[in-house]
Design a protein around this motif. Structure first.
Motif, PDB file in Angstrom:
ATOM      1  N   ALA A   1       0.818  -1.223   0.000  1.00  8.59           N
ATOM      2  CA  ALA A   1       0.000   0.000   0.000  1.00  8.59           C
ATOM      3  C   ALA A   1       0.851   1.272   0.000  1.00  8.59           C
ATOM      4  O   ALA A   1       0.609   2.174  -0.805  1.00  8.59           O
ATOM      5  N   PRO A   2       1.866   1.393   0.878  1.00  9.65           N
ATOM      6  CA  PRO A   2       2.696   2.603   0.786  1.00  9.65           C
ATOM      7  C   PRO A   2       3.477   2.701  -0.516  1.00  9.65           C
ATOM      8  O   PRO A   2       3.702   3.805  -1.014  1.00  9.65           O
ATOM      9  N   LEU A   3       3.877   1.571  -1.083  1.00 11.70           N
ATOM     10  CA  LEU A   3       4.561   1.634  -2.377  1.00 11.70           C
ATOM     11  C   LEU A   3       3.639   2.201  -3.445  1.00 11.70           C
ATOM     12  O   LEU A   3       4.047   3.038  -4.255  1.00 11.70           O
ATOM     13  N   ARG A   4       2.384   1.748  -3.455  1.00  9.60           N
ATOM     14  CA  ARG A   4       1.425   2.289  -4.421  1.00  9.60           C
ATOM     15  C   ARG A   4       1.235   3.785  -4.224  1.00  9.60           C
ATOM     16  O   ARG A   4       1.271   4.564  -5.185  1.00  9.60           O
ATOM     17  N   ASP A   5       1.055   4.207  -2.974  1.00  8.00           N
ATOM     18  CA  ASP A   5       0.771   5.618  -2.702  1.00  8.00           C
ATOM     19  C   ASP A   5       1.949   6.521  -3.039  1.00  8.00           C
ATOM     20  O   ASP A   5       1.757   7.702  -3.361  1.00  8.00           O
ATOM     21  N   LEU A   6       3.169   5.991  -2.958  1.00  5.13           N
ATOM     22  CA  LEU A   6       4.371   6.788  -3.206  1.00  5.13           C
ATOM     23  C   LEU A   6       4.962   6.541  -4.598  1.00  5.13           C
ATOM     24  O   LEU A   6       6.037   7.063  -4.906  1.00  5.13           O
ATOM     25  N   ASN A   7       4.274   5.751  -5.418  1.00  4.36           N
ATOM     26  CA  ASN A   7       4.746   5.426  -6.771  1.00  4.36           C
ATOM     27  C   ASN A   7       6.129   4.786  -6.748  1.00  4.36           C
ATOM     28  O   ASN A   7       6.999   5.088  -7.565  1.00  4.36           O
TER      29      ASN A   7
END
Length: 256
Positions: free
Chosen positions: A183-189
């Protein structure tokens, strides 16, 4: 390189919940119909894929991970973990001498203590990646959603401020990626990167032992995992040998 194909942040970070719920519904049915003697080992078996997704660095169970460059072009991707450190400037000089580029996967707390090295990495034409905020080596794989998000997002903020641009690549600590990484990887691209060539230079092995394992994997498309910061200077010696082998084999160290 075809960067758009390589850089793949997660798009569905919670899909593993569907697999978990479905598998446990099946467990409940088996337990009810066949009893605990079969239901219990069946439940354990259904959990094994989820553990495999955590412990295997190349697993795509929880989200995409890049472990090798596509094609057979004579290129490799050098990645250097755990800096910045007292080794960084020497490594930069060696890379410059061979006209090689690398991605430095930085620990944000260490980067904040050596901001000049972060700037020098970027000024010399190399890239930086997110390698967590504090590098919790023993427990990264077991962090819950709040702690995991803090490790990744805090590091992203710090490294962006220091480098003047946001990292686009993430490497999990010790390569382990639990369900809460995505989830944080998705949000931070951020796209997760593993490796295809590893000599275990981060666990105290001699340069000779590292190279005996690493040398056969230095081939077109390899993503090479290296480290920096060892007290005995072995990381510098390993880098020297790697660059010489790449040159001898006609392989270019490029950025994706």
């Amino acid at each position: 390189m075809q960067d758009a194909q390589l850089h793949q942040p997660p798009t569905r970070p919670y899909r593993w919940w569907l697999w978990l719920v479905a598998s446990q519904l099946v467990v409940a049915w088996v337990w009810w119909r066949l009893g605990w003697q079969i239901g219990l080992p069946f439940m354990v078996a259904t959990h094994l894929p989820f553990w495999w997704g955590v412990l295997w660095p190349y697993s795509r169970m929880y989200g995409p991970v890049l472990s090798r460059l596509p094609g057979d072009a004579p290129r490799v991707w050098l990645t250097i973990d755990d800096g910045p450190s007292a080794d960084t400037r020497t490594l930069l000089d060696m890379l410059d001498a061979h006209d090689a580029k690398a991605t430095f996967f930085l620990v944000a707390e260490r980067a904040a203590a050596r901001p000049d090295l972060v700037k020098e990495i970027v000024l010399r034409g190399h890239d930086i990646g997110n390698h967590s905020n504090r590098h919790p080596q023993a427990w990264f794989w077991a962090l819950g959603p709040r702690r995991m998000r803090d490790e990744i997002s805090s590091a992203q903020t710090t490294l962006t401020d220091l480098a003047g641009r946001a990292p686009r690549w993430f490497r999990a600590v010790v390569g382990m990626s639990n369900p809460f990484v995505q989830a944080p990887l998705r949000d931070l691209n951020l796209a997760r990167v593993a490796w295809s060539a590893r000599g275990f230079d981060g666990v105290g092995r001699s340069a000779d032992a590292v190279m005996s394992r690493l040398k056969p994997s230095l081939s077109p498309g390899a993503i090479v995992l290296l480290h920096e910061g060892g007290a005995d200077g072995r990381h510098i010696e390993v880098m020297r040998r790697v660059l010489e082998i790449l040159e001898d084999r006609g392989l270019r160290a490029e950025l994706p």
